[in-house]
Design a protein around this motif. Sequence first.
Motif, PDB file in Angstrom:
ATOM      1  N   LEU A  35       7.464 -77.060 -41.183  1.00  0.00           N
ATOM      2  CA  LEU A  35       6.250 -77.059 -40.371  1.00  0.00           C
ATOM      3  C   LEU A  35       5.001 -76.757 -41.182  1.00  0.00           C
ATOM      4  N   SER A  36       5.101 -75.855 -42.137  1.00  0.00           N
ATOM      5  CA  SER A  36       3.944 -75.408 -42.904  1.00  0.00           C
ATOM      6  C   SER A  36       4.414 -74.920 -44.263  1.00  0.00           C
ATOM      7  N   MET A  37       3.570 -75.070 -45.279  1.00  0.00           N
ATOM      8  CA  MET A  37       3.906 -74.532 -46.596  1.00  0.00           C
ATOM      9  C   MET A  37       3.995 -73.020 -46.560  1.00  0.00           C
ATOM     10  N   GLU A  38       3.372 -72.396 -45.586  1.00  0.00           N
ATOM     11  CA  GLU A  38       3.444 -70.939 -45.454  1.00  0.00           C
ATOM     12  C   GLU A  38       4.861 -70.476 -45.176  1.00  0.00           C
ATOM     13  N   HIS A  39       5.680 -71.356 -44.600  1.00  0.00           N
ATOM     14  CA  HIS A  39       7.030 -70.969 -44.203  1.00  0.00           C
ATOM     15  C   HIS A  39       8.052 -71.155 -45.318  1.00  0.00           C
ATOM     16  N   LEU A  40       7.651 -71.763 -46.440  1.00  0.00           N
ATOM     17  CA  LEU A  40       8.568 -72.010 -47.542  1.00  0.00           C
ATOM     18  C   LEU A  40       8.434 -70.922 -48.604  1.00  0.00           C
ATOM     19  N   THR A  41       9.566 -70.463 -49.119  1.00  0.00           N
ATOM     20  CA  THR A  41       9.536 -69.573 -50.272  1.00  0.00           C
ATOM     21  C   THR A  41       9.354 -70.409 -51.537  1.00  0.00           C
ATOM     22  N   ASN A  42       8.983 -69.756 -52.627  1.00  0.00           N
ATOM     23  CA  ASN A  42       8.876 -70.475 -53.895  1.00  0.00           C
ATOM     24  C   ASN A  42      10.212 -71.096 -54.296  1.00  0.00           C
ATOM     25  N   ASP A  43      11.303 -70.368 -54.049  1.00  0.00           N
ATOM     26  CA  ASP A  43      12.630 -70.896 -54.386  1.00  0.00           C
ATOM     27  C   ASP A  43      12.945 -72.146 -53.569  1.00  0.00           C
ATOM     28  N   GLU A  44      12.556 -72.165 -52.300  1.00  0.00           N
ATOM     29  CA  GLU A  44      12.797 -73.344 -51.471  1.00  0.00           C
ATOM     30  C   GLU A  44      11.966 -74.530 -51.949  1.00  0.00           C
ATOM     31  N   ILE A  45      10.732 -74.251 -52.371  1.00  0.00           N
ATOM     32  CA  ILE A  45       9.885 -75.322 -52.894  1.00  0.00           C
ATOM     33  C   ILE A  45      10.519 -75.931 -54.138  1.00  0.00           C
ATOM     34  N   ILE A  46      10.916 -75.094 -55.083  1.00  0.00           N
ATOM     35  CA  ILE A  46      11.484 -75.584 -56.338  1.00  0.00           C
ATOM     36  C   ILE A  46      12.792 -76.325 -56.083  1.00  0.00           C
ATOM     37  N   ALA A  47      13.590 -75.860 -55.120  1.00  0.00           N
ATOM     38  CA  ALA A  47      14.846 -76.546 -54.806  1.00  0.00           C
ATOM     39  C   ALA A  47      14.584 -77.965 -54.304  1.00  0.00           C
ATOM     40  N   ILE A  48      13.562 -78.141 -53.471  1.00  0.00           N
ATOM     41  CA  ILE A  48      13.220 -79.479 -52.975  1.00  0.00           C
ATOM     42  C   ILE A  48      12.727 -80.355 -54.122  1.00  0.00           C
ATOM     43  N   LEU A  49      11.894 -79.804 -55.001  1.00  0.00           N
ATOM     44  CA  LEU A  49      11.396 -80.585 -56.134  1.00  0.00           C
ATOM     45  C   LEU A  49      12.532 -80.979 -57.069  1.00  0.00           C
ATOM     46  N   ASP A  50      13.467 -80.072 -57.300  1.00  0.00           N
ATOM     47  CA  ASP A  50      14.608 -80.377 -58.168  1.00  0.00           C
ATOM     48  C   ASP A  50      15.493 -81.455 -57.553  1.00  0.00           C
ATOM     49  N   ARG A  51      15.678 -81.382 -56.235  1.00  0.00           N
ATOM     50  CA  ARG A  51      16.504 -82.393 -55.576  1.00  0.00           C
ATOM     51  C   ARG A  51      15.801 -83.753 -55.612  1.00  0.00           C
ATOM     52  N   ALA A  52      14.483 -83.763 -55.456  1.00  0.00           N
ATOM     53  CA  ALA A  52      13.736 -85.017 -55.566  1.00  0.00           C
ATOM     54  C   ALA A  52      13.927 -85.633 -56.942  1.00  0.00           C
ATOM     55  N   ALA A  53      13.925 -84.802 -57.991  1.00  0.00           N
ATOM     56  CA  ALA A  53      14.137 -85.308 -59.348  1.00  0.00           C
ATOM     57  C   ALA A  53      15.521 -85.929 -59.489  1.00  0.00           C
ATOM     58  N   GLN A  54      16.501 -85.347 -58.831  1.00  0.00           N
ATOM     59  CA  GLN A  54      17.854 -85.916 -58.877  1.00  0.00           C
ATOM     60  C   GLN A  54      17.899 -87.273 -58.179  1.00  0.00           C
ATOM     61  N   PHE A  55      17.203 -87.381 -57.070  1.00  0.00           N
ATOM     62  CA  PHE A  55      17.145 -88.679 -56.391  1.00  0.00           C
ATOM     63  C   PHE A  55      16.433 -89.714 -57.260  1.00  0.00           C
ATOM     64  N   GLU A  56      15.364 -89.309 -57.902  1.00  0.00           N
ATOM     65  CA  GLU A  56      14.657 -90.252 -58.775  1.00  0.00           C
ATOM     66  C   GLU A  56      15.552 -90.695 -59.932  1.00  0.00           C
ATOM     67  N   ALA A  57      16.428 -89.801 -60.388  1.00  0.00           N
ATOM     68  CA  ALA A  57      17.337 -90.127 -61.485  1.00  0.00           C
ATOM     69  C   ALA A  57      18.515 -90.994 -61.034  1.00  0.00           C
ATOM     70  N   GLY A  58      18.617 -91.258 -59.734  1.00  0.00           N
ATOM     71  CA  GLY A  58      19.648 -92.164 -59.246  1.00  0.00           C
ATOM     72  C   GLY A  58      20.797 -91.529 -58.497  1.00  0.00           C
ATOM     73  N   GLU A  59      20.750 -90.206 -58.296  1.00  0.00           N
ATOM     74  CA  GLU A  59      21.816 -89.568 -57.530  1.00  0.00           C
ATOM     75  C   GLU A  59      21.750 -90.004 -56.071  1.00  0.00           C
ATOM     76  N   VAL A  60      22.902 -89.932 -55.404  1.00  0.00           N
ATOM     77  CA  VAL A  60      22.968 -90.346 -54.003  1.00  0.00           C
ATOM     78  C   VAL A  60      23.178 -89.123 -53.128  1.00  0.00           C
ATOM     79  N   THR A  61      22.923 -89.297 -51.855  1.00  0.00           N
ATOM     80  CA  THR A  61      23.022 -88.181 -50.928  1.00  0.00           C
ATOM     81  C   THR A  61      24.468 -87.753 -50.719  1.00  0.00           C
TER      82      THR A  61
END
Length: 292
Positions: free
Chosen positions: A5-31
């Motif tokens: 809902l808001s960036m206020e509700h995300l912890t730094n660890d949750e933010i980094i986890a989403i960014l890391d998962r996005a990098a994996q998708f960009e590298a070709g990993e599948v869900t």
Amino acid sequence: MKNLLSMEHLTNDEIIAILDRAAQFEAGEVTTLQRSYHIANLFFEPSTRTKTSFEMAERNLGCTVIPFDAGFSSALKGETMYDTVKTLEMIGLDAVVIRAKEDEYYNELLEGIHVAIINAGDGAGQHPSQSLLDLYTIKKEFGSFEGLTITIAGDISHSRVAKSNAIALERLGASVHYLCPPEWAGNFTAHHNWDDLIEESDVIMLLRVQHERHKVNKDFSKEGYHEQYGLTLAREKQMKDGAIIMHPAPINRGVEIDTTLVECERSRIFEQVQNGVYVRMAIVETLLKGRE
């Protein structure tokens, strides 16, 4: 994470986890989702990038995207947001992506609604998925946020992008400056001329002038705004080596940015669009996996 809902509700660890998962998708990993989920995108304001980006992300994850056209929905008959979403939940949807004109529209959905809710923009409030794709773009470029200087220039008070990014970037260690006409600063402490900002900044993030949200329009000509607050060719030449240009779009060419800079070597504007698919895949997967 049940909803986004808001960036206020995300912890730094949750933010980094989403960014890391996005990098994996960009590298070709599948869900690794265990089944096909049903999702609808409820856009009560116009959108090109966010709506189609979510649709592409959902399809890439193997989800079934249920069409929803706000212009032909029962909202035109007076149906509340709660009743619309509750109806979709009872039909069998697992998640909804919503953009609405009202700030914090989602508050009325937090009791009694059990589908996952992704805020795709609430009025002049928050735009967390755009913030996350902006963060991903910056992290790809610089590796981290600590010590970066970022200038956000434009219609600050009406920008949900500015508000979302302000929260996240400062928490992650960046120094953030704001540039706008005095009456567009809202609750932000802003600069009103470029001064040394252009030479100090690692990232220049430009914002669209949102005429539709102004009760009283600032009397700027296109050329006048561009010369005072836009990224001109002369200012681009003053940017430090390695500095990049960003814009959430849509772009008012020749207003926020000289049109020849939109796809220049420094620009990451269209790369942001591409990054948005990977980031939104990570967002949707994270929320749905939390329900498995």
